[in-house]
Design a protein around this motif. Structure first.
Motif, PDB file in Angstrom:
ATOM      1  N   ARG A 152       9.503 -20.939  50.509  1.00 19.63           N
ATOM      2  CA  ARG A 152       8.501 -21.335  51.500  1.00 19.63           C
ATOM      3  C   ARG A 152       7.282 -20.427  51.359  1.00 19.63           C
ATOM      4  N   PHE A 153       6.151 -21.053  51.013  1.00 19.37           N
ATOM      5  CA  PHE A 153       4.912 -20.305  50.842  1.00 19.37           C
ATOM      6  C   PHE A 153       3.858 -20.882  51.788  1.00 19.37           C
ATOM      7  N   ARG A 154       3.243 -19.993  52.567  1.00 22.73           N
ATOM      8  CA  ARG A 154       2.237 -20.395  53.538  1.00 22.73           C
ATOM      9  C   ARG A 154       1.026 -19.452  53.448  1.00 22.73           C
ATOM     10  N   ARG A 155      -0.155 -20.036  53.652  1.00 21.36           N
ATOM     11  CA  ARG A 155      -1.406 -19.274  53.732  1.00 21.36           C
ATOM     12  C   ARG A 155      -1.591 -18.381  52.498  1.00 21.36           C
ATOM     13  N   VAL A 156      -1.589 -19.053  51.340  1.00 21.07           N
ATOM     14  CA  VAL A 156      -1.759 -18.356  50.064  1.00 21.07           C
ATOM     15  C   VAL A 156      -2.921 -18.987  49.302  1.00 21.07           C
ATOM     16  N   ASP A 157      -3.785 -18.156  48.745  1.00 23.40           N
ATOM     17  CA  ASP A 157      -4.830 -18.592  47.827  1.00 23.40           C
ATOM     18  C   ASP A 157      -4.456 -18.093  46.431  1.00 23.40           C
ATOM     19  N   GLN A 158      -4.435 -19.025  45.482  1.00 26.43           N
ATOM     20  CA  GLN A 158      -4.077 -18.722  44.094  1.00 26.43           C
ATOM     21  C   GLN A 158      -2.604 -18.318  43.990  1.00 26.43           C
ATOM     22  N   LEU A 159      -1.775 -19.350  43.976  1.00 25.23           N
ATOM     23  CA  LEU A 159      -0.322 -19.188  43.860  1.00 25.23           C
ATOM     24  C   LEU A 159       0.139 -19.857  42.573  1.00 25.23           C
ATOM     25  N   LEU A 160       1.001 -19.177  41.827  1.00 25.93           N
ATOM     26  CA  LEU A 160       1.591 -19.748  40.614  1.00 25.93           C
ATOM     27  C   LEU A 160       3.105 -19.592  40.677  1.00 25.93           C
ATOM     28  N   LEU A 161       3.819 -20.709  40.602  1.00 24.29           N
ATOM     29  CA  LEU A 161       5.275 -20.726  40.440  1.00 24.29           C
ATOM     30  C   LEU A 161       5.556 -21.396  39.112  1.00 24.29           C
ATOM     31  N   GLN A 162       6.171 -20.670  38.192  1.00 25.03           N
ATOM     32  CA  GLN A 162       6.309 -21.180  36.825  1.00 25.03           C
ATOM     33  C   GLN A 162       7.677 -20.849  36.250  1.00 25.03           C
ATOM     34  N   SER A 174       8.573 -25.410  49.309  1.00 25.36           N
ATOM     35  CA  SER A 174       7.704 -25.909  50.365  1.00 25.36           C
ATOM     36  C   SER A 174       6.411 -25.106  50.351  1.00 25.36           C
ATOM     37  N   LEU A 175       5.291 -25.807  50.144  1.00 26.96           N
ATOM     38  CA  LEU A 175       3.972 -25.183  50.154  1.00 26.96           C
ATOM     39  C   LEU A 175       3.192 -25.728  51.334  1.00 26.96           C
ATOM     40  N   GLY A 176       2.438 -24.857  52.012  1.00 25.06           N
ATOM     41  CA  GLY A 176       1.591 -25.300  53.107  1.00 25.06           C
ATOM     42  C   GLY A 176       0.475 -24.316  53.359  1.00 25.06           C
ATOM     43  N   ASP A 177      -0.713 -24.849  53.643  1.00 24.51           N
ATOM     44  CA  ASP A 177      -1.901 -24.025  53.838  1.00 24.51           C
ATOM     45  C   ASP A 177      -2.138 -23.160  52.605  1.00 24.51           C
ATOM     46  N   VAL A 178      -2.301 -23.836  51.453  1.00 24.54           N
ATOM     47  CA  VAL A 178      -2.502 -23.149  50.178  1.00 24.54           C
ATOM     48  C   VAL A 178      -3.761 -23.689  49.499  1.00 24.54           C
ATOM     49  N   THR A 179      -4.366 -22.844  48.669  1.00 25.68           N
ATOM     50  CA  THR A 179      -5.466 -23.280  47.807  1.00 25.68           C
ATOM     51  C   THR A 179      -5.180 -22.813  46.389  1.00 25.68           C
ATOM     52  N   ASP A 180      -5.587 -23.622  45.428  1.00 28.51           N
ATOM     53  CA  ASP A 180      -5.458 -23.271  44.008  1.00 28.51           C
ATOM     54  C   ASP A 180      -4.030 -22.862  43.656  1.00 28.51           C
ATOM     55  N   ALA A 181      -3.078 -23.693  44.061  1.00 31.47           N
ATOM     56  CA  ALA A 181      -1.663 -23.437  43.769  1.00 31.47           C
ATOM     57  C   ALA A 181      -1.230 -24.264  42.563  1.00 31.47           C
ATOM     58  N   GLN A 222       2.397 -29.458  52.156  1.00 30.33           N
ATOM     59  CA  GLN A 222       1.850 -29.736  53.481  1.00 30.33           C
ATOM     60  C   GLN A 222       0.407 -29.249  53.569  1.00 30.33           C
ATOM     61  N   GLY A 223      -0.356 -29.889  54.437  1.00 34.13           N
ATOM     62  CA  GLY A 223      -1.719 -29.472  54.637  1.00 34.13           C
ATOM     63  C   GLY A 223      -1.818 -28.258  55.550  1.00 34.13           C
ATOM     64  N   PRO A 224      -3.006 -27.621  55.559  1.00 31.55           N
ATOM     65  CA  PRO A 224      -4.100 -27.929  54.651  1.00 31.55           C
ATOM     66  C   PRO A 224      -3.804 -27.391  53.247  1.00 31.55           C
ATOM     67  N   ALA A 225      -4.283 -28.109  52.240  1.00 34.59           N
ATOM     68  CA  ALA A 225      -4.086 -27.673  50.854  1.00 34.59           C
ATOM     69  C   ALA A 225      -5.228 -28.220  50.018  1.00 34.59           C
ATOM     70  N   ALA A 226      -5.690 -27.422  49.063  1.00 36.51           N
ATOM     71  CA  ALA A 226      -6.775 -27.846  48.184  1.00 36.51           C
ATOM     72  C   ALA A 226      -6.498 -27.374  46.763  1.00 36.51           C
ATOM     73  N   ARG A 227      -6.749 -28.261  45.821  1.00 34.86           N
ATOM     74  CA  ARG A 227      -6.673 -27.957  44.394  1.00 34.86           C
ATOM     75  C   ARG A 227      -5.278 -27.482  43.990  1.00 34.86           C
ATOM     76  N   THR A 228      -4.317 -28.350  44.199  1.00 39.21           N
ATOM     77  CA  THR A 228      -2.927 -28.050  43.854  1.00 39.21           C
ATOM     78  C   THR A 228      -2.534 -28.829  42.602  1.00 39.21           C
ATOM     79  N   ARG A 229      -1.789 -28.183  41.725  1.00 43.25           N
ATOM     80  CA  ARG A 229      -1.255 -28.856  40.534  1.00 43.25           C
ATOM     81  C   ARG A 229       0.259 -28.676  40.512  1.00 43.25           C
ATOM     82  N   ILE A 230       0.969 -29.791  40.412  1.00 44.43           N
ATOM     83  CA  ILE A 230       2.434 -29.792  40.321  1.00 44.43           C
ATOM     84  C   ILE A 230       2.781 -30.523  39.026  1.00 44.43           C
ATOM     85  N   ALA A 231       3.402 -29.825  38.071  1.00 49.03           N
ATOM     86  CA  ALA A 231       3.533 -30.402  36.731  1.00 49.03           C
ATOM     87  C   ALA A 231       4.845 -29.983  36.072  1.00 49.03           C
TER      88      ALA A 231
END
Length: 566
Positions: free
Chosen positions: A130-140, A154-161, A178-187
């Motif tokens: 569970r990750f919340r309120r993070v800018d620039q998160l990488l899970l790889q 579970s991601l929520g309130d993240v940017t550039d994840a 979950q929102g708010p979220a901006a510029r997320t990539r899931i691949a």
């Protein structure tokens, strides 16, 4: 002096690590054989802002969340971390989840993360990561295994994840955003999930609704998973939230529900009524089960949707490739479907517009159906389409099948205006367009560069319809341009029509009417309405006007070659 140094690849770069402790590098302690929670979190706090890595081959057990701090890279290759039964919490979180504020620059690479059977918990604690309120998160490069509970990640309130190269063996959902979220990539998601593999939920279900807001600029790609539900779900959330500018592409595997689900969920008000706009779904080749669909749009507030690159080859499937089925009456602003390749179409149509749906602009471009079951429908409209454009279509459909059908059971089916161009349809029986209920509305159909082979009728109508034909060929002797039933009235206009020798041209039921302004229409003109300036080519030698091209002047048919009248 650095000894026994090793090179660690971190997010495309290289980190040089040695045995001795130096600023920015922390080695996790060896497993204790018991509960490692306190020792691991102590090391994570000590290593905050730098590189922390586990010991290869280590098997850790914890009973409370491991907490990653901002600026930290956690390397867990060849490590396993298990959350013990009865812990009732997350396995991995960031500091802002419990400490407030925001975190920045968190990276977690590698490791096997296990939620044991019976961990339990309440609400968001049921999630494994569970990750919340993070800018620039990488899970790889993570492997996540669970026996139950809820979301694996579970991601929520993240940017550039970025969440990438994940292997799931989980009893519930894979990745939830979950929102708010901006510029997320899931691949690059692999494995198996017991519920939705990837889901955008700007506002989540009540039990997990700890953050909410718009989700924007999301890319979901390279998904190849066996899912007990959907492979990708894009919800708009509640009326005050939205999923905007989303791309879903390269989806394979198998879903036990719809492959791609877009719009609303049936759970509660938090997951219905939100807006989905600027959505692109492309290159989908996943399979589903009978009664389900490849792409399912059920949203109550859908804007622009582009679906392209669908590949389908399951003759046993009875669902639609694309079904538009809002839970309640709703309007889709614009839907484009292009580059669809169907090896064999079963009972379900390629595109199905349900009675609750109104689409303002529907465009279908570059569609190929190589084979289909007898009676298969390609485009079926039970609701309403204001403007339909169909281009570059090649369809083989035997039996009583149609390229475009307004089904008889859908009393209010409507297509405001339809345009079909550069199309070839083959197969014995049926026709190109069907609107056979007196309550249907199909006021205008334009056909350009269209050829039918083995299809009895271009149009089978019980509606008041204007047919505009240009460069149309009907290669069948059993029918012709239009079969019009008792409540129907067709007006035929255009140029360059070719029909097979001996074809009827039109069939008019009692009470029906056909008026022709197309000189190329070969027909027994006694079947036509006499209207000033109307024209056709008479095929009934018994009529006084004789065979050949005729024009109606003063309600009299006159042969253009001989002057004879009828």
């Amino acid at each position: 002096m650095i000894t026994r140094r090793s090179l660690l690849a971190v997010a495309g770069g290289m980190v040089l690590a040695g045995d001795s402790r130096r600023p920015g590098r922390t080695v996790l302690p060896a497993p204790s054989g018991g509960d490692d929670t306190t020792a691991l979190n102590t090391a994570l706090r000590a290593g905050a802002g730098g590189l922390v890595h586990g010991r290869p081959g280590a098997h850790y057990q914890v009973s409370a969340p491991l907490v990653v701090h901002g600026g930290t890279t956690l390397m867990m290759a060849e490590c396993t971390v298990t959350l013990a039964s009865g812990s009732g919490c997350n396995l991995l979180t960031n500091r802002a989840v419990t400490g407030g504020g925001r975190d920045r620059d968190i990276t977690v690479i590698g490791g096997s993360w296990v939620r044991a059977d019976g961990v339990g918990g309440v609400g968001p604690d049921l999630h494994t990561m569970r990750f919340r309120r993070v800018d620039q998160l990488l899970l790889q490069g993570l492997a996540v295994r669970t026996s139950g509970d809820k979301y694996a990640i579970s991601l929520g309130d993240v940017t550039d994840a970025t969440v990438t190269r994940i292997a799931f063996d989980v009893g519930s959902d894979g990745v939830h955003l979950q929102g708010p979220a901006a510029r997320t990539r899931i691949a690059t998601i692999r494995g198996a999930t017991g519920d939705d593999t990837v889901a955008i939920t700007p506002r989540d279900w009540r039990a997990y609704d700890d953050v909410s807001g718009p989700v924007t600029d999301t890319v979901i790609e390279d998904i190849d998973v066996v899912s007990a539900a959907t492979l990708v779900k894009v919800l708009g959330g509640a009326p005050e939230t939205a999923a905007l500018r989303t791309t879903v592409r390269d989806v394979a595997g198998r879903a036990a529900n719809n492959v791609i689900w877009v719009g609303d969920d049936t759970a509660e008000w938090r997951t219905t009524g939100g807006r989905v706009d600027d959505l692109v779904v492309e290159r989908v080749g996943a399979e589903t089960v009978p009664g389900r669909h490849v792409v399912y749009l059920n949203g109550s507030h859908l804007g622009s949707v582009l679906v392209r690159g669908l590949a389908f080859a399951d003759p046993g499937a009875d669902g639609a490739l694309l079904r538009i089925s809002p839970l309640a009456a709703a309007t889709v602003a614009e839907l484009t479907v292009e580059d669809v390749d169907v090896t064999h179409l079963g009972a379900g149509p390629v595109v199905a517009v349900d009675a609750t749906a109104r689409i303002q602009r529907l465009r279908v471009d570059r569609l190929t159906v190589a084979a289909s079951d007898a009676g298969a429908r390609v485009l079926q409209v039970a609701g309403a389409v204001d403007e339909l454009t169909v281009r570059s279509v090649s369809v083989a459909a035997p039996g009583d099948s149609y390229l475009l059908e307004l089904p008889q059971w859908a009393a209010d089916a409507t297509v405001g205006q339809a345009s079909v161009s550069d199309a070839g349809v083959t197969g014995r029986g049926g026709g190109l367009v069907a609107a056979r209920a007196a309550t249907h509305r199909l006021p205008r159909v334009a056909l350009t560069n269209v050829r039918t082979t083995g299809k009895a009728w271009l149009a089978d109508l019980n509606t008041r319809t204007e047919l505009l034909l240009s460069r149309v060929t009907v290669d069948d002797t059993t029918g012709g341009v239009a079969r019009v039933h008792r409540s129907g009235a067709a007006v035929v206009r255009g140029n360059t029509l070719r029909t097979a020798a001996g074809a009827q041209g039109v069939s008019v039921g009692s009470g029906g009417a056909v008026t022709s302004y197309l000189l190329d229409l070969a027909v027994d003109v006694s079947r036509l309405v006499r209207a000033e300036g109307s024209s056709a080519t008479n095929t009934n030698a018994q009529l006084p006007c004789g065979l050949g091209p005729v024009v109606c002047t003063g309600l009299v048919w006159q042969n253009l070659h001989t002057g004879a009248t009828y």
